[in-house]
Design a protein around this motif. Structure first.
Motif, PDB file in Angstrom:
ATOM      1  N   SER A 155      25.301  12.828  28.228  1.00 29.04           N
ATOM      2  CA  SER A 155      26.430  12.763  29.165  1.00 29.04           C
ATOM      3  C   SER A 155      27.604  13.584  28.658  1.00 29.04           C
ATOM      4  N   ARG A 156      27.907  13.461  27.380  1.00 23.97           N
ATOM      5  CA  ARG A 156      29.039  14.200  26.819  1.00 23.97           C
ATOM      6  C   ARG A 156      28.796  15.707  26.866  1.00 23.97           C
ATOM      7  N   LEU A 157      27.577  16.138  26.543  1.00 28.98           N
ATOM      8  CA  LEU A 157      27.261  17.571  26.570  1.00 28.98           C
ATOM      9  C   LEU A 157      27.373  18.135  27.975  1.00 28.98           C
ATOM     10  N   LEU A 158      26.861  17.390  28.958  1.00 31.12           N
ATOM     11  CA  LEU A 158      26.941  17.859  30.349  1.00 31.12           C
ATOM     12  C   LEU A 158      28.394  18.001  30.786  1.00 31.12           C
ATOM     13  N   LEU A 159      29.216  17.018  30.468  1.00 33.29           N
ATOM     14  CA  LEU A 159      30.627  17.060  30.873  1.00 33.29           C
ATOM     15  C   LEU A 159      31.364  18.194  30.171  1.00 33.29           C
ATOM     16  N   GLU A 160      31.065  18.405  28.901  1.00 32.20           N
ATOM     17  CA  GLU A 160      31.730  19.476  28.156  1.00 32.20           C
ATOM     18  C   GLU A 160      31.311  20.859  28.642  1.00 32.20           C
ATOM     19  N   SER A 161      30.109  20.958  29.187  1.00 32.06           N
ATOM     20  CA  SER A 161      29.587  22.257  29.636  1.00 32.06           C
ATOM     21  C   SER A 161      29.928  22.568  31.089  1.00 32.06           C
ATOM     22  N   ASP A 166      33.687  24.205  43.954  1.00 33.78           N
ATOM     23  CA  ASP A 166      33.577  23.616  45.292  1.00 33.78           C
ATOM     24  C   ASP A 166      33.713  22.091  45.272  1.00 33.78           C
ATOM     25  N   GLY A 167      34.657  21.628  44.503  1.00 33.35           N
ATOM     26  CA  GLY A 167      34.922  20.195  44.479  1.00 33.35           C
ATOM     27  C   GLY A 167      33.964  19.383  43.615  1.00 33.35           C
ATOM     28  N   LYS A 168      33.064  20.042  42.933  1.00 30.88           N
ATOM     29  CA  LYS A 168      32.126  19.355  42.053  1.00 30.88           C
ATOM     30  C   LYS A 168      32.138  19.992  40.673  1.00 30.88           C
ATOM     31  N   LEU A 169      31.528  19.308  39.727  1.00 32.93           N
ATOM     32  CA  LEU A 169      31.381  19.863  38.390  1.00 32.93           C
ATOM     33  C   LEU A 169      29.999  20.483  38.272  1.00 32.93           C
ATOM     34  N   ASN A 192      14.216  15.265  28.897  1.00 30.21           N
ATOM     35  CA  ASN A 192      13.640  15.316  30.241  1.00 30.21           C
ATOM     36  C   ASN A 192      13.696  13.956  30.909  1.00 30.21           C
ATOM     37  N   ARG A 193      13.387  12.907  30.144  1.00 27.58           N
ATOM     38  CA  ARG A 193      13.407  11.552  30.687  1.00 27.58           C
ATOM     39  C   ARG A 193      14.824  11.146  31.105  1.00 27.58           C
ATOM     40  N   ILE A 194      15.797  11.492  30.289  1.00 26.73           N
ATOM     41  CA  ILE A 194      17.176  11.130  30.591  1.00 26.73           C
ATOM     42  C   ILE A 194      17.678  11.882  31.816  1.00 26.73           C
ATOM     43  N   LEU A 195      17.388  13.173  31.902  1.00 30.65           N
ATOM     44  CA  LEU A 195      17.825  13.954  33.063  1.00 30.65           C
ATOM     45  C   LEU A 195      17.196  13.418  34.346  1.00 30.65           C
ATOM     46  N   ARG A 196      15.920  13.030  34.268  1.00 31.90           N
ATOM     47  CA  ARG A 196      15.273  12.469  35.456  1.00 31.90           C
ATOM     48  C   ARG A 196      15.895  11.132  35.843  1.00 31.90           C
ATOM     49  N   SER A 197      16.271  10.329  34.852  1.00 32.60           N
ATOM     50  CA  SER A 197      16.932   9.058  35.137  1.00 32.60           C
ATOM     51  C   SER A 197      18.295   9.274  35.779  1.00 32.60           C
ATOM     52  N   LEU A 198      19.058  10.250  35.271  1.00 38.08           N
ATOM     53  CA  LEU A 198      20.368  10.559  35.836  1.00 38.08           C
ATOM     54  C   LEU A 198      20.241  11.076  37.269  1.00 38.08           C
ATOM     55  N   ALA A 199      19.210  11.893  37.494  1.00 37.98           N
ATOM     56  CA  ALA A 199      18.985  12.413  38.848  1.00 37.98           C
ATOM     57  C   ALA A 199      18.574  11.291  39.793  1.00 37.98           C
ATOM     58  N   ALA A 200      17.713  10.406  39.320  1.00 36.30           N
ATOM     59  CA  ALA A 200      17.267   9.286  40.156  1.00 36.30           C
ATOM     60  C   ALA A 200      18.427   8.362  40.503  1.00 36.30           C
ATOM     61  N   GLY A 201      19.403   8.265  39.622  1.00 31.18           N
ATOM     62  CA  GLY A 201      20.569   7.428  39.878  1.00 31.18           C
ATOM     63  C   GLY A 201      21.640   8.116  40.697  1.00 31.18           C
ATOM     64  N   GLY A 202      21.391   9.368  41.082  1.00 30.40           N
ATOM     65  CA  GLY A 202      22.366  10.089  41.900  1.00 30.40           C
ATOM     66  C   GLY A 202      23.528  10.676  41.116  1.00 30.40           C
ATOM     67  N   TYR A 203      23.445  10.647  39.800  1.00 31.03           N
ATOM     68  CA  TYR A 203      24.539  11.177  38.988  1.00 31.03           C
ATOM     69  C   TYR A 203      24.549  12.700  38.975  1.00 31.03           C
ATOM     70  N   ILE A 204      23.359  13.302  38.980  1.00 35.44           N
ATOM     71  CA  ILE A 204      23.264  14.758  38.907  1.00 35.44           C
ATOM     72  C   ILE A 204      22.201  15.280  39.875  1.00 35.44           C
ATOM     73  N   ASN A 205      22.303  16.578  40.180  1.00 35.96           N
ATOM     74  CA  ASN A 205      21.238  17.318  40.863  1.00 35.96           C
ATOM     75  C   ASN A 205      20.806  18.448  39.942  1.00 35.96           C
ATOM     76  N   THR A 212      24.313  20.064  38.710  1.00 34.27           N
ATOM     77  CA  THR A 212      25.554  19.685  39.377  1.00 34.27           C
ATOM     78  C   THR A 212      25.810  18.207  39.131  1.00 34.27           C
ATOM     79  N   ILE A 213      27.018  17.885  38.676  1.00 32.10           N
ATOM     80  CA  ILE A 213      27.389  16.492  38.424  1.00 32.10           C
ATOM     81  C   ILE A 213      28.041  15.923  39.675  1.00 32.10           C
ATOM     82  N   ASN A 214      27.429  14.895  40.241  1.00 36.62           N
ATOM     83  CA  ASN A 214      27.901  14.322  41.497  1.00 36.62           C
ATOM     84  C   ASN A 214      28.942  13.220  41.308  1.00 36.62           C
ATOM     85  N   LYS A 215      28.853  12.496  40.221  1.00 35.15           N
ATOM     86  CA  LYS A 215      29.785  11.392  39.983  1.00 35.15           C
ATOM     87  C   LYS A 215      29.871  11.132  38.486  1.00 35.15           C
TER      88      LYS A 215
END
Length: 221
Positions: A155-161, A166-169, A192-205, A212-215
């Motif tokens: 999560s920290r790496l994604l936010l830092e990067s 267009d209104g999103k990160l 890979n497992r973590i990214l899939r979990s984040l995508a399934a939760g709607g946090y990222i695409n 893309t970070i949605n929330k």
């Protein structure tokens, strides 16, 4: 705490099941009963004590703690279970045991327990199997703790990067799972497992390696 020497041979639990009645009576004669109130520390991590405790009634928690007061519960044990067997190696207690309710124990000294293990290989095998089960449980717990830690680092790496777009990160740079694993000290499979979990939760695409970070991302799972 109350102590006496009145232990029934039929209350020693499954550890000693299968032994002839005369041998059960002999073991029971060597045990001392102790009763502890709720929230009492029976043994403390690091103590140099060496008795085996068989739970006659009540429940206890087996836990690890640190100087800050944080606690990790390893197990909950009830009547018929036992603890303290690891002290047979003369080392310090590896965990703390605290009563969850008033509890009564049959306590067998280390020297008596050592003689029991020597004279009864079936009991030794039972103890070994229980220790293997304990190690498997600890491995699972450690794996879970590692997973939580890596979630936070991802999560920290994604936010830092990420940069606003267009209104999103959006993570504009090409951030592959292999690169993330190397930077975070984790396996590619876990990333890979973590990214899939984040995508399934709607946090990222994740589309064509663009993330893309949605929330707001959770600091841990």
């Amino acid at each position: 705490m109350h102590a006496s020497v009145n232990v029934s041979s039929h209350s020693l639990g499954p550890l000693f099941s299968g032994l002839p009645e005369d041998e059960l009576r002999e073991i029971a004669s060597k045990a001392v009963t102790r009763t502890y109130a709720r929230n009492a520390v029976v043994i403390r991590q690091g103590d140099l004590t060496g008795s085996l405790y068989v739970i006659l009634s009540g429940k206890v928690k087996v836990c690890l703690g640190d100087e800050s007061g944080k606690e990790l519960i390893l197990d909950i044990k009830g009547a018929g279970a036992y603890f303290g067997e690891m002290a047979i190696d003369d080392g310090p207690r590896s965990a703390t045991v605290v009563t969850l309710e008033q509890a009564r124990f049959a306590v067998i000294s280390k020297s008596d327990f050592a003689h029991i293990l020597h004279d009864h290989p079936d009991i030794s095998l039972h103890v070994i199997k229980d220790l293997v089960h304990l190690v498997r449980g600890l491995n699972k717990s450690v794996s879970g703790l590692t997973m939580l830690d890596v979630y936070g680092r991802v999560s920290r790496l994604l936010l830092e990067s990420a940069v606003p777009h267009d209104g999103k990160l959006v993570i504009a740079e090409k951030l592959t799972q292999k690169e993330m694993a190397s930077r975070l000290g984790a396996s590619r499979e876990m990333i890979n497992r973590i990214l899939r979990s984040l995508a399934a939760g709607g946090y990222i695409n994740v589309e064509k390696k663009r993330i893309t970070i949605n929330k707001a991302l959770p600091p841990h799972w």
